[in-house]
Design an enzyme around this catalytic site. Structure first.
Site, PDB file in Angstrom:
ATOM      1  N   LYS A   1       0.845  -1.195   0.000  1.00 53.04           N
ATOM      2  CA  LYS A   1       0.000   0.000   0.000  1.00 53.04           C
ATOM      3  C   LYS A   1       0.887   1.256   0.000  1.00 53.04           C
ATOM      4  O   LYS A   1       0.703   2.157  -0.789  1.00 53.04           O
ATOM      5  CB  LYS A   1      -0.918  -0.017   1.225  1.00 53.04           C
ATOM      6  CG  LYS A   1      -1.783   1.205   1.336  1.00 53.04           C
ATOM      7  CD  LYS A   1      -2.754   1.099   2.493  1.00 53.04           C
ATOM      8  CE  LYS A   1      -3.412   2.460   2.720  1.00 53.04           C
ATOM      9  NZ  LYS A   1      -4.370   2.467   3.805  1.00 53.04           N
TER      10      LYS A   1
ATOM     11  N   GLU B   1      10.439  -4.777   4.478  1.00 53.60           N
ATOM     12  CA  GLU B   1      10.513  -6.177   4.044  1.00 53.60           C
ATOM     13  C   GLU B   1      10.190  -6.300   2.548  1.00 53.60           C
ATOM     14  O   GLU B   1      10.886  -6.988   1.794  1.00 53.60           O
ATOM     15  CB  GLU B   1       9.499  -7.035   4.819  1.00 53.60           C
ATOM     16  CG  GLU B   1       9.802  -7.200   6.292  1.00 53.60           C
ATOM     17  CD  GLU B   1       9.181  -6.107   7.157  1.00 53.60           C
ATOM     18  OE1 GLU B   1       8.956  -4.981   6.654  1.00 53.60           O
ATOM     19  OE2 GLU B   1       8.935  -6.388   8.338  1.00 53.60           O
TER      20      GLU B   1
ATOM     21  N   GLY C   1      -4.787  -1.897   4.900  1.00 50.50           N
ATOM     22  CA  GLY C   1      -4.044  -3.064   4.395  1.00 50.50           C
ATOM     23  C   GLY C   1      -4.778  -4.366   4.683  1.00 50.50           C
ATOM     24  O   GLY C   1      -4.893  -5.251   3.828  1.00 50.50           O
ATOM     25  N   ARG C   2      -5.308  -4.502   5.898  1.00 53.29           N
ATOM     26  CA  ARG C   2      -5.961  -5.764   6.278  1.00 53.29           C
ATOM     27  C   ARG C   2      -7.378  -5.888   5.733  1.00 53.29           C
ATOM     28  O   ARG C   2      -8.066  -6.868   6.010  1.00 53.29           O
ATOM     29  CB  ARG C   2      -5.931  -5.925   7.806  1.00 53.29           C
ATOM     30  CG  ARG C   2      -6.486  -4.733   8.564  1.00 53.29           C
ATOM     31  CD  ARG C   2      -6.123  -4.813  10.039  1.00 53.29           C
ATOM     32  NE  ARG C   2      -6.575  -3.663  10.819  1.00 53.29           N
ATOM     33  CZ  ARG C   2      -5.889  -2.535  10.957  1.00 53.29           C
ATOM     34  NH1 ARG C   2      -4.730  -2.380  10.337  1.00 53.29           N
ATOM     35  NH2 ARG C   2      -6.354  -1.553  11.707  1.00 53.29           N
TER      36      ARG C   2
ATOM     37  N   GLU D   1      -4.815  -6.586  14.619  1.00 53.07           N
ATOM     38  CA  GLU D   1      -4.292  -5.267  14.255  1.00 53.07           C
ATOM     39  C   GLU D   1      -5.434  -4.241  14.377  1.00 53.07           C
ATOM     40  O   GLU D   1      -5.206  -3.075  14.660  1.00 53.07           O
ATOM     41  CB  GLU D   1      -3.710  -5.280  12.833  1.00 53.07           C
ATOM     42  CG  GLU D   1      -2.599  -4.259  12.645  1.00 53.07           C
ATOM     43  CD  GLU D   1      -1.895  -4.354  11.307  1.00 53.07           C
ATOM     44  OE1 GLU D   1      -2.534  -4.152  10.274  1.00 53.07           O
ATOM     45  OE2 GLU D   1      -0.671  -4.626  11.288  1.00 53.07           O
TER      46      GLU D   1
ATOM     47  N   HIS E   1      -5.562 -33.016  17.686  1.00 57.75           N
ATOM     48  CA  HIS E   1      -4.479 -33.861  18.179  1.00 57.75           C
ATOM     49  C   HIS E   1      -3.320 -33.035  18.721  1.00 57.75           C
ATOM     50  O   HIS E   1      -2.228 -33.547  18.901  1.00 57.75           O
ATOM     51  CB  HIS E   1      -4.023 -34.818  17.073  1.00 57.75           C
ATOM     52  CG  HIS E   1      -5.148 -35.706  16.643  1.00 57.75           C
ATOM     53  ND1 HIS E   1      -5.455 -36.884  17.287  1.00 57.75           N
ATOM     54  CD2 HIS E   1      -6.093 -35.544  15.683  1.00 57.75           C
ATOM     55  CE1 HIS E   1      -6.524 -37.431  16.718  1.00 57.75           C
ATOM     56  NE2 HIS E   1      -6.930 -36.620  15.744  1.00 57.75           N
TER      57      HIS E   1
ATOM     58  N   LYS F   1       9.346  -0.852  14.252  1.00 54.36           N
ATOM     59  CA  LYS F   1       9.915  -0.554  12.926  1.00 54.36           C
ATOM     60  C   LYS F   1      11.044   0.454  13.064  1.00 54.36           C
ATOM     61  O   LYS F   1      12.118   0.295  12.481  1.00 54.36           O
ATOM     62  CB  LYS F   1       8.847   0.076  12.019  1.00 54.36           C
ATOM     63  CG  LYS F   1       7.904  -0.874  11.358  1.00 54.36           C
ATOM     64  CD  LYS F   1       7.060  -0.097  10.339  1.00 54.36           C
ATOM     65  CE  LYS F   1       5.844  -0.876   9.901  1.00 54.36           C
ATOM     66  NZ  LYS F   1       4.916  -0.098   9.084  1.00 54.36           N
TER      67      LYS F   1
HETATM   68  O1  F6P Z   1       3.189  -2.642   9.669  1.00 53.55           O
HETATM   69  C1  F6P Z   1       1.849  -2.981   9.584  1.00 53.55           C
HETATM   70  C2  F6P Z   1       1.352  -2.743   8.199  1.00 53.55           C
HETATM   71  O2  F6P Z   1       1.245  -1.377   7.952  1.00 53.55           O
HETATM   72  C3  F6P Z   1       0.036  -3.438   7.953  1.00 53.55           C
HETATM   73  O3  F6P Z   1      -1.045  -2.728   8.420  1.00 53.55           O
HETATM   74  C4  F6P Z   1       0.065  -3.599   6.487  1.00 53.55           C
HETATM   75  O4  F6P Z   1      -0.877  -4.538   6.032  1.00 53.55           O
HETATM   76  C5  F6P Z   1       1.490  -4.056   6.291  1.00 53.55           C
HETATM   77  O5  F6P Z   1       2.227  -3.296   7.223  1.00 53.55           O
HETATM   78  C6  F6P Z   1       2.051  -3.870   4.915  1.00 53.55           C
HETATM   79  O6  F6P Z   1       1.998  -2.533   4.526  1.00 53.55           O
HETATM   80  P1  F6P Z   1       2.187  -2.126   3.011  1.00 53.55           P
HETATM   81  O7  F6P Z   1       1.086  -2.746   2.229  1.00 53.55           O
HETATM   82  O8  F6P Z   1       2.142  -0.633   3.000  1.00 53.55           O
HETATM   83  O9  F6P Z   1       3.530  -2.634   2.560  1.00 53.55           O
END
Ligand code: F6P
Length: 548
Positions: free
Chosen positions: A210, A216, A272-273, A358, A389, A509
């Protein structure tokens, strides 16, 4: 003081629920069922093909009446209208939370800040469909002219969990000639293992972010770029054929080197979620095709319409969300186990973890005051029967209350002898055992020695709900996800928190960035952490240089 401005625990409806719980807490589900032979049919509701049986929850008609009054006092109806009306209900980020617009019908008007967003939503869906069709029919070629055989989605959090969950859930509907991989972790093992057997000439990366700033995702996207260029002879022109992006940040995408022609956008009013049904679902659409994707959107919309327009007594997300509040705040349940008896839903609990935790893992209210009550429970789970199990022992005989959501389907997508009947028999048996248990008298009547008898007693009275659906289709998946989205929203409204921000991820972060710089230093860095963190950093720096 008007009732409107009261804190949750000061509300008369909350206090009434406390008094009610004090009267209710010693009543066993056995008694509730014995007193009302129709209970198992009465305490049910249905929406968008999902049958919701909440009769095995520790509630009665009075509980439901009081929860309804609480929801009214907390202004649930007005908050639902505000969400669907595009108001900036995400107050700490000053934005709307308008994921319901992602599945609006063409021609429907949903506005935020005076602008109808539905035409843009459909314009992106059309571009996605055109692109998905080109990949699926082989007319989208890689740099060397080969058709694409593997799609690698790079993203994390909402830019990964929705796509991977939906891919796994809808595998039965996917084009099996295409392979899908999902890379999220900054741990290089994720990328290395996902790509080790791939031919770059036949691989397309979908970089989903987003913000297009997430460490990452950008790190993995750069690794993918280097991997691709190295395999394809270093020609930068290859990038345009092997990378597409999904983001709200066109500048960031262009800076990375992905053509904005192959960027699929979305909007800041999509969290995002809450994004698996917009362009973040591009991998889903390529996998299952645009028609199935539209059917999934129809499922979301059917649940949205139900949520928006159905009276409380039959409103599945409202009942589901208020029961979660009841369990968290009155029964003292710290978690909810989500137990799909459907192997294709194996990533569904992980998806719900982000959606629920979240969203509702917050300790201050919308006004910034501390919440003096429990908020967001922990969501967790595994598919049945595997979980039986491993951790079900604790759910049956442990000292904590763990409400369960059982999810099952009447038809299987993978028929194999009588295995589906066995699977569903287990689901029904578990919810029955949790509710009714086995008394000491019953244990002894079976001839169990006295010393062993207490170990074999099942107290029962352990709450669960069952969601039963005819078949796991794209429509059913959309409806199921929307049910949980709205349930989480209902919980957040009662707790008076902002379910759409996530400030809690920021501190870690920022510290990670600072620590990464310290780990990258060639000279011994001057550290200014606590003694534990400093010792860990020094030890890591020392040991990473030595062979094991
Ligand atoms: O760090 C949390 C977050 O902002 C989530 O809410 C989001 O889904 C995820 O990181 C990834 O964010 P992006 O889509 O901006 O890379």
């Amino acid at each position: 003081m008007s009732n409107d401005s009261l804190s949750l625990t000061a509300r008369p409806q909350w206090r009434a629920l406390h008094r009610h719980w004090a009267r209710q807490k010693d009543i066993h589900l056995r008694e509730l069922f014995a007193a009302d032979p129709q209970r198992g049919e009465r305490l049910t509701a249905e929406a968008a093909g999902i049958y919701f049986d909440y009769s095995k929850q520790r509630i009665n008609d009075e509980t439901l009446r009081l929860l309804h009054e609480l929801a009214d006092a907390c202004g649930l109806s007005a908050r639902i209208r505000a969400m669907f009306g595009g108001e900036r209900i995400n107050t700490t980020e000053d934005r709307a939370a308008l994921h319901v617009a992602l599945r609006a019908r063409r021609g429907e008007r949903i506005e935020t800040d005076g602008a109808d967003v539905v035409p843009e939503v459909h314009a992106v869906l059309e571009r996605m469909a055109a692109f998905a069709n080109r990949v699926r029919d082989g007319s989208w070629k890689g740099h060397t002219g080969k058709r694409i055989r593997t799609l690698v989605n790079i993203g994390i959090g909402g830019s990964d969990l929705g796509p991977v969950m939906a891919y796994e859930a809808l595998r039965g509907y996917t084009d099996r000639a295409l392979r899908f991989r999902f890379v999220s972790n900054v741990d290089g093992a994720d990328f290395v293992e996902a790509t080790r057997d791939l031919d770059a000439a036949e691989t397309l990366f979908i970089v989903c972010s987003k913000t297009f700033t997430t460490q990452e995702t950008l790190t993995n996207a750069h690794a993918a770029r280097a991997w691709c260029l190295q395999a394809l002879g270093g020609d930068e022109k290859a990038i345009a054929r092997h990378f597409v992006a999904v983001s709200t940040n066109a500048a960031g995408v262009a800076e990375f080197g992905i053509d904005t022609d192959t960027m699929f956008g979305f909007w800041d009013w999509v969290g995002g979620r809450y994004s698996m049904d917009c362009a973040i679902g591009l991998s889903t659409m390529i996998a299952i095709g645009p028609d199935h994707f539209r059917a999934m959107l129809d499922g979301f919309r059917a649940m949205d319409e139900h949520f928006r327009s159905t009276p409380f007594a039959r409103n599945v997300p409202m009942l589901h969300g208020l029961i979660a509040v009841w369990n968290a705040n009155f029964l003292g349940a710290a978690s909810i186990a989500v137990l799909p008896y459907e192997h294709y839903l194996k990533r569904f609990p992980a998806y719900l973890q982000q959606l629920a935790m979240e969203s509702n893992g917050k300790r201050v209210t919308l006004d910034g005051a501390p919440a003096d009550y429990a908020t967001g429970p922990i969501y967790w789970g595994e598919p049945g029967t595997n979980g039986q199990h491993s951790f079900y022992q604790l759910i049956h005989q442990g000292t904590q209350v763990i409400p369960c959501d059982f999810i099952g389907f009447c038809q299987t997508l993978a028929p194999l002898g009588n295995q589906h009947d066995l699977l569903i028999a287990n689901l029904f048996a578990q919810s029955e055992a949790l509710a009714f248990g086995k008394t000491l008298a019953e244990v002894k009547a079976q001839g169990t020695p006295d010393a062993l008898a207490p170990h074999r007693v099942f107290q029962g009275n352990r709450p669960s709900s069952t969601l039963l659906v005819q078949r796991l289709t794209p429509h059913a998946l959309g409806a199921l996800v929307a049910l949980y989205e709205h349930s989480v929203f209902v919980q957040g409204v009662i707790w008076n928190i902002d379910s759409f921000d996530q400030w809690g991820v920021e501190l870690g972060k920022a510290l990670a960035q600072r620590t990464a710089d310290e780990l990258a230093c060639t000279a011994e860095p001057a550290l200014n952490h606590d003694s534990s963190t400093q010792a860990l950093i020094r030890r890591y720096r020392r040991l990473r240089e030595h062979s094991a």
